[in-house]
Design a protein around this motif. Structure first.
Motif, PDB file in Angstrom:
ATOM      1  N   HIS A   1      27.704  51.581  41.036  1.00 30.05           N
ATOM      2  CA  HIS A   1      27.792  50.535  40.021  1.00 30.05           C
ATOM      3  C   HIS A   1      29.045  50.719  39.168  1.00 30.05           C
ATOM      4  CE1 HIS A   1      23.218  49.404  40.052  1.00 30.05           C
ATOM      5  NE2 HIS A   1      23.789  49.324  41.240  1.00 30.05           N
ATOM      6  N   ASP A   2      29.370  51.978  38.842  1.00 34.44           N
ATOM      7  CA  ASP A   2      30.595  52.245  38.082  1.00 34.44           C
ATOM      8  C   ASP A   2      31.828  51.798  38.855  1.00 34.44           C
ATOM      9  OD1 ASP A   2      29.120  53.343  36.036  1.00 34.44           O
ATOM     10  OD2 ASP A   2      29.479  55.432  36.633  1.00 34.44           O
ATOM     11  N   ASP A   3      31.757  51.834  40.180  1.00 33.16           N
ATOM     12  CA  ASP A   3      32.870  51.391  41.033  1.00 33.16           C
ATOM     13  C   ASP A   3      32.863  49.880  41.268  1.00 33.16           C
ATOM     14  OD1 ASP A   3      33.757  53.997  41.275  1.00 33.16           O
ATOM     15  OD2 ASP A   3      32.741  54.361  43.183  1.00 33.16           O
ATOM     16  N   GLY A   4      31.921  49.178  40.637  1.00 33.19           N
ATOM     17  CA  GLY A   4      31.842  47.731  40.774  1.00 33.19           C
ATOM     18  C   GLY A   4      30.933  47.246  41.870  1.00 33.19           C
ATOM     19  N   LEU A   5      30.253  48.164  42.546  1.00 34.23           N
ATOM     20  CA  LEU A   5      29.391  47.811  43.677  1.00 34.23           C
ATOM     21  C   LEU A   5      27.957  47.621  43.179  1.00 34.23           C
ATOM     22  CD1 LEU A   5      30.990  50.413  46.067  1.00 34.23           C
ATOM     23  CD2 LEU A   5      31.132  47.937  46.369  1.00 34.23           C
TER      24      LEU A   5
ATOM     25  N   GLY B   1      33.567  46.339  49.132  1.00 31.63           N
ATOM     26  CA  GLY B   1      32.323  45.655  48.810  1.00 31.63           C
ATOM     27  C   GLY B   1      32.342  44.905  47.499  1.00 31.63           C
ATOM     28  N   THR B   2      33.400  45.100  46.682  1.00 36.96           N
ATOM     29  CA  THR B   2      33.508  44.370  45.418  1.00 36.96           C
ATOM     30  C   THR B   2      34.180  43.009  45.590  1.00 36.96           C
ATOM     31  OG1 THR B   2      35.664  45.363  44.850  1.00 36.96           O
ATOM     32  CG2 THR B   2      33.672  46.541  44.145  1.00 36.96           C
ATOM     33  N   PHE B   3      34.746  42.723  46.755  1.00 35.19           N
ATOM     34  CA  PHE B   3      35.453  41.464  46.978  1.00 35.19           C
ATOM     35  C   PHE B   3      34.453  40.346  47.277  1.00 35.19           C
ATOM     36  CE2 PHE B   3      38.724  44.513  47.283  1.00 35.19           C
ATOM     37  CZ  PHE B   3      39.953  43.887  47.165  1.00 35.19           C
ATOM     38  N   ASP B   4      34.756  39.162  46.776  1.00 34.87           N
ATOM     39  CA  ASP B   4      33.900  38.004  47.041  1.00 34.87           C
ATOM     40  C   ASP B   4      33.718  37.820  48.543  1.00 34.87           C
ATOM     41  OD1 ASP B   4      33.655  37.482  44.368  1.00 34.87           O
ATOM     42  OD2 ASP B   4      35.217  35.933  44.306  1.00 34.87           O
ATOM     43  N   GLY B   5      32.491  37.638  48.954  1.00 37.99           N
ATOM     44  CA  GLY B   5      32.188  37.421  50.358  1.00 37.99           C
ATOM     45  C   GLY B   5      31.915  38.695  51.133  1.00 37.99           C
TER      46      GLY B   5
END
Length: 386
Positions: free
Chosen positions: A83-87, A222-226
């Motif tokens: 989550h800290d990594d944006g995932l 995994g943080t990129f849209d799509g």
């Protein structure tokens, strides 16, 4: 008796990195002083607080089986890091804890790849990706990034030509082994576009994510849209926390993948080692200072070794992460022969670039002291190898 062996095993070559390590060990057993730059592990001891956590876990009786996918405390710590990594798409039900990152990769390949499925690799690529694809029955398509100093952005057109609707899986490793490249946000956006267009699942191997230099940022695909539901994010404890021998890794993905991969996991390894998982909780939650000290040491060694090669006129694409670099040592020759001469004549162990799909280069690990790095370059120069 003549044994018949499975074709899936006969399709796979032995590990080139382990072959070099074995040769180095043989020479050392003969009393030779070998500078081993082939190893893919930090040369630091595991931080004391992690070792203490393992001892405490042993004393507390954490020596039996755990739930197959991992103890709740570790999965919660991993989810927090992700989550800290944006995932933020990953919860504890999206995670499987494995005995090492390599086991995590094996389970992903076995779960996704069927006979004849196409796997795309970005060369130079870590040697075990190819082996795991073949063991699962997959076929390979490869994209060379050497012409772009191992950066992906300049090779996106080649990647677009290489993948298609028939591509089942693409493996992305950034920061990368063996090259140390960190792929740009623009390059990963290009990967996203192709993955969405062709409905490709992507492994984001982030085992070196905590080891970057010069402000380079290792973006998580995994943080990129799509990409939220088509990315399998993999990491482990071996590199950042200097825990190679502890064998602890993990991957996170969509729940349906985790459900299917759990079958491979439970029928092969049952679970990761109980007390090691407790040490993993300590590593994630309380070891930032030690990780930073190691990262700074690697950064200094990188600059030092780059300077040594530059003094000898050897081209080395500058790594932005991990602890490897790939000098161009045989642009018109045989890199395997060069590496054999390096260890046999100069007693310097390196790994040929052809093992990673990139002939003409050698992988060198700078997980060693400055004194030994300088000794290695001096020996290579003395034997006219650079």
């Amino acid at each position: 008796m003549t044994m018949d062996f499975a074709s899936r095993v006969e399709r796979v070559e032995p590990s080139a990195t382990l072959a070099i390590s074995n040769k180095a060990a043989e020479l050392e057993a003969e009393g030779k002083d070998v500078v081993d730059l082939s190893v893919g592990e930090p040369d630091f001891d595991t931080p004391e607080n992690i070792k203490d956590a393992a001892k405490d876990a042993l004393d507390a009786g954490h020596t039996g089986y755990t739930s197959s996918n991992g103890i709740p405390e570790l999965k919660e710590a991993i989810a927090g890091k992700l989550h800290d990594d944006g995932l933020t798409q990953y919860g504890t039900d999206n995670i499987i804890v494995t005995p090492g990152g390599k086991q995590a990769l094996y389970e992903i390949f076995q779960t996704i790849i069927d006979d004849g499925d196409e796997v795309a690799l970005l060369d130079p690529a870590w040697v075990s990706y190819e082996a795991m694809a073949k063991l699962a029955g997959g076929t390979l398509t490869r994209v060379d990034t050497a012409a772009h100093d191992f950066q992906l952005e300049g090779a996106l057109d080649d990647l677009a030509e290489a993948v298609s609707d028939d591509t089942e899986l693409l493996v992305v490793n950034s920061p990368g082994n063996p090259h140390g490249a960190v792929y740009s946000e623009e390059a990963l956006a290009g990967v996203r576009d192709l993955a969405v267009e062709h409905d490709i699942t992507v492994i984001s191997d982030e085992i070196y994510k905590e080891i970057t230099y010069d402000g380079a940022e290792a973006h998580s695909l995994g943080t990129f849209d799509g990409m939220e539901d088509r990315t399998v994010t993999l990491n482990g404890f071996s590199k950042a926390y200097s825990m190679t021998g502890w064998r602890l890794g993990y991957f996170a993905g969509p729940e349906e993948l985790v459900s299917q991969a759990g079958k491979v996991h439970s029928h092969s390894v049952s679970c990761a080692v109980n007390f090691v998982q407790h040490a993993g909780v300590e590593a994630i939650t309380n070891t930032d200072e030690a990780v930073e000290e190691m990262r700074q040491a690697f950064a200094e060694r990188r600059e030092f070794l780059m300077g040594l090669f530059e003094d000898h006129g050897v081209h080395v694409p500058e790594p932005q992460g991990a602890f490897y670099m790939m000098p161009e040592i045989a642009p018109e020759g045989d890199d395997t022969e060069w590496c054999n001469e390096a260890i046999s004549e100069a007693q310097v162990a390196t790994v040929p670039g052809s093992a990673f799909g990139t002939p003409g280069y050698a992988r060198i690990s700078y997980a060693n002291s400055k004194e030994r790095l300088e000794e290695a370059v001096d020996r290579l120069a003395e034997h006219d190898l650079i």
